[in-house]
Structures are given as C-alpha cells and as structure tokens.
Design an enzyme around this catalytic site. Structure first.
Site, mmCIF file in Angstrom:
data_model
loop_
_atom_site.group_PDB
_atom_site.id
_atom_site.type_symbol
_atom_site.label_atom_id
_atom_site.label_comp_id
_atom_site.label_asym_id
_atom_site.label_seq_id
_atom_site.Cartn_x
_atom_site.Cartn_y
_atom_site.Cartn_z
ATOM 1 N N GLU A 139 0.857 -1.184 0.000
ATOM 2 C CA GLU A 139 0.000 0.000 0.000
ATOM 3 C C GLU A 139 0.889 1.229 0.000
ATOM 4 O O GLU A 139 1.924 1.234 0.671
ATOM 5 C CB GLU A 139 -0.851 0.060 1.279
ATOM 6 C CG GLU A 139 -1.993 -0.899 1.317
ATOM 7 C CD GLU A 139 -2.018 -1.658 2.638
ATOM 8 O OE1 GLU A 139 -1.309 -1.264 3.581
ATOM 9 O OE2 GLU A 139 -2.732 -2.665 2.699
ATOM 10 N N TYR A 156 7.702 1.564 -7.630
ATOM 11 C CA TYR A 156 6.983 0.285 -7.676
ATOM 12 C C TYR A 156 6.516 -0.021 -9.103
ATOM 13 O O TYR A 156 6.576 -1.158 -9.557
ATOM 14 C CB TYR A 156 5.791 0.306 -6.711
ATOM 15 C CG TYR A 156 6.184 0.612 -5.276
ATOM 16 C CD1 TYR A 156 7.348 0.073 -4.725
ATOM 17 C CD2 TYR A 156 5.409 1.436 -4.466
ATOM 18 C CE1 TYR A 156 7.722 0.359 -3.415
ATOM 19 C CE2 TYR A 156 5.774 1.722 -3.147
ATOM 20 C CZ TYR A 156 6.935 1.183 -2.644
ATOM 21 O OH TYR A 156 7.310 1.468 -1.348
HETATM 22 C C1 LIG Z 1 10.547 5.831 -2.320
HETATM 23 C C2 LIG Z 1 12.033 5.750 -1.965
HETATM 24 C C3 LIG Z 1 12.259 4.524 -1.088
HETATM 25 C C4 LIG Z 1 12.845 5.592 -3.261
HETATM 26 O O1 LIG Z 1 14.195 5.360 -2.905
HETATM 27 P P1 LIG Z 1 15.410 5.903 -3.821
HETATM 28 O O2 LIG Z 1 16.651 5.232 -3.370
HETATM 29 O O3 LIG Z 1 15.404 7.373 -3.842
HETATM 30 O O4 LIG Z 1 14.954 5.348 -5.252
HETATM 31 P P2 LIG Z 1 15.924 4.958 -6.471
HETATM 32 O O5 LIG Z 1 17.039 5.941 -6.559
HETATM 33 O O6 LIG Z 1 16.269 3.525 -6.364
HETATM 34 O O7 LIG Z 1 14.952 5.208 -7.717
HETATM 35 C C5 LIG Z 1 14.234 4.144 -8.294
HETATM 36 C C6 LIG Z 1 13.054 4.683 -9.058
HETATM 37 O O8 LIG Z 1 12.131 5.293 -8.148
HETATM 38 C C7 LIG Z 1 11.494 6.398 -8.815
HETATM 39 N N1 LIG Z 1 11.825 7.620 -8.113
HETATM 40 C C8 LIG Z 1 12.749 7.776 -7.123
HETATM 41 N N2 LIG Z 1 12.740 9.052 -6.691
HETATM 42 C C9 LIG Z 1 11.829 9.707 -7.435
HETATM 43 C C10 LIG Z 1 11.330 11.036 -7.421
HETATM 44 N N3 LIG Z 1 11.791 11.966 -6.580
HETATM 45 N N4 LIG Z 1 10.344 11.347 -8.289
HETATM 46 C C11 LIG Z 1 9.840 10.431 -9.137
HETATM 47 N N5 LIG Z 1 10.267 9.137 -9.190
HETATM 48 C C12 LIG Z 1 11.231 8.793 -8.341
HETATM 49 C C13 LIG Z 1 12.021 6.396 -10.225
HETATM 50 O O9 LIG Z 1 11.161 5.557 -10.987
HETATM 51 C C14 LIG Z 1 13.371 5.749 -10.061
HETATM 52 O O10 LIG Z 1 13.831 5.155 -11.242
HETATM 53 P P3 LIG Z 1 14.831 5.985 -12.208
HETATM 54 O O11 LIG Z 1 16.011 6.343 -11.359
HETATM 55 O O12 LIG Z 1 15.158 5.000 -13.271
HETATM 56 O O13 LIG Z 1 14.088 7.175 -12.657
HETATM 57 C C15 LIG Z 1 12.523 7.045 -1.259
HETATM 58 O O14 LIG Z 1 12.102 8.160 -2.006
HETATM 59 C C16 LIG Z 1 12.020 7.203 0.181
HETATM 60 O O15 LIG Z 1 12.635 6.687 1.113
HETATM 61 N N6 LIG Z 1 10.899 7.926 0.346
HETATM 62 C C17 LIG Z 1 10.364 8.178 1.697
HETATM 63 C C18 LIG Z 1 9.760 6.921 2.294
HETATM 64 C C19 LIG Z 1 8.674 6.366 1.431
HETATM 65 O O16 LIG Z 1 7.858 7.101 0.895
HETATM 66 N N7 LIG Z 1 8.648 5.031 1.315
HETATM 67 C C20 LIG Z 1 7.651 4.337 0.561
HETATM 68 C C21 LIG Z 1 6.470 4.051 1.418
HETATM 69 S S1 LIG Z 1 5.243 3.085 0.534
#
Ligand SMILES: CC(C)(COP(=O)(O)OP(=O)(O)OC[C@H]1O[C@@H](n2cnc3c(N)ncnc32)[C@H](O)[C@@H]1OP(=O)(O)O)[C@@H](O)C(=O)NCCC(=O)NCCS
Length: 157
Positions: free
Chosen positions: A110, A122
């Site tokens: 979710e 995702y």
């Molecule tokens: C969601 C989260 C875990 C992603 O982690 P991350 O290490 O920054 O992600 P990655 O660098 O591996 O990016 C993977 C993909 O995520 C997406 N993504 C990551 N950051 C993004 C942003 N700011 N905007 C849009 N897409 C994004 C993209 O699809 C990206 O792929 P790409 O690099 O080929 O464009 C991180 O933003 C986070 O910790 N957010 C706060 C906690 C949270 O919301 N967790 C999820 C709860 S359901």
C-alpha cells in the site's frame, strides 16, 4: 558518509540498528513506526527486514512479510540525503528476491496516493494498481493505492 554506493550491502535488522532507524523514521513518515514495531520484526517468523548499509552506516531499510504465498511489503525507506542513487530499487530487489526464496509467488503493498516517487519506483518494478482504499491513512485521511506484482516467479521480466 560518502556518496559512493560501492560499499552498499544489505544485512538483517538487529537490535542495535533500531535507535538510528527510529531517527530516520520520524523525519520520513507522518505516521512513523514505533520502536516496538521494529522490535517485532526482529524475530518475525514470516518476515524479512533488511538494513541497507553504505560505508557501514544505515542508508535505508525495508521489510516484507511472506503470508503463505504472498509477499506484503511493509516499509521501505532510503535516507533523504541518499535518495535518487538507486538504493531503493536495490532494496526492493533484495526484499522480493528473498521473499520468493521463502515461497512468495506474488507481492502487494500500500502506498499513499500522493507519494509519486514511491509509486514510480513500484511501477518500474512491475507493480500495477490493484485498487484504491479511500481515506485509508488515519493521520490525514489520504487514500491508499494498493499495488500488486502478480508474477514474482518470473520476475523481473
Ligand atoms: C521511495 C524511496 C524509497 C525511493 O528510494 P530511492 O533510493 O530514492 O529510489 P531509487 O534511486 O532507487 O529510484 C528508483 C526509481 O524510483 C522512482 N523515483 C525515485 N525518486 C523519485 C522522485 N523523486 N520522483 C519520481 N520518481 C522517483 C524512479 O522511478 C526511479 O527510477 P529511475 O532512477 O530510473 O528514474 C525514497 O524516495 C524514500 O525513502 N521515500 C520516503 C519513504 C517512502 O515514501 N517510502 C515508501 C512508502 S510506501
């Protein structure tokens, strides 16, 4: 901590990680997990909870429960200063691969409907929106997008 991911590794959660994780958790989520919630993951019979370490320091964490044949992702966080470097994607790969080894054939999660970064992550992993749970989150009444990866056996395609 350097920005280098060369030292990135994933280890199972242990008790000594929890204080640092709680500090990240409270600045990340509007409804953060409690210490007890993380402690419950330590000896969860059907759970996997991993900590991502970069240069030996906590860069992120995440977990999944394996409920019969379904992996349910419970929490995924990357430290704010290390986002956008691919850690979240690698963490999800690690969780889903280990869940499959435990017998999961599909995965669900979710996510808040406003959380575009997580939804995009995702989506890029093959999850699709299964349904919308209206007003699911009690802290602000936000909708939850329920996402599903229906074929973990042949994943990634
Ligand atoms: C969601 C989260 C875990 C992603 O982690 P991350 O290490 O920054 O992600 P990655 O660098 O591996 O990016 C993977 C993909 O995520 C997406 N993504 C990551 N950051 C993004 C942003 N700011 N905007 C849009 N897409 C994004 C993209 O699809 C990206 O792929 P790409 O690099 O080929 O464009 C991180 O933003 C986070 O910790 N957010 C706060 C906690 C949270 O919301 N967790 C999820 C709860 S359901």
């Amino acid at each position: 901590m350097s920005g280098s991911l060369a030292t990135l590794r994933f280890v199972p959660l242990n008790k000594s990680h929890i204080p640092e994780i709680l500090a990240i958790e409270v600045v990340t989520h509007s409804a953060p997990w409690s210490s007890k919630s993380f402690e419950n993951e330590l000896d969860h019979k059907h759970g996997i909870f991993l900590v991502a370490l970069v240069d030996g320091k906590i860069a992120g964490y995440g977990g999944t429960w394996v409920l019969i044949d379904e992996a349910h992702v419970t929490n995924v966080v990357v430290r704010e200063d290390l986002r956008g470097l691919g850690i979240g994607r690698k963490l999800m790969h690690e969780l889903l691969t280990r869940a499959r080894e435990m017998g999961a054939v599909c995965a669900t999660l979710e996510v808040r409907s406003s959380n575009k970064a997580a939804i995009s992550l995702y989506d890029s992993l093959g999850f699709v929106q299964a349904t919308l749970r209206k007003h699911y989150y009690p802290d602000n009444g936000e909708d939850a997008v329920v996402m599903m990866l229906d074929d973990l056996i042949h994943w990634p395609k």
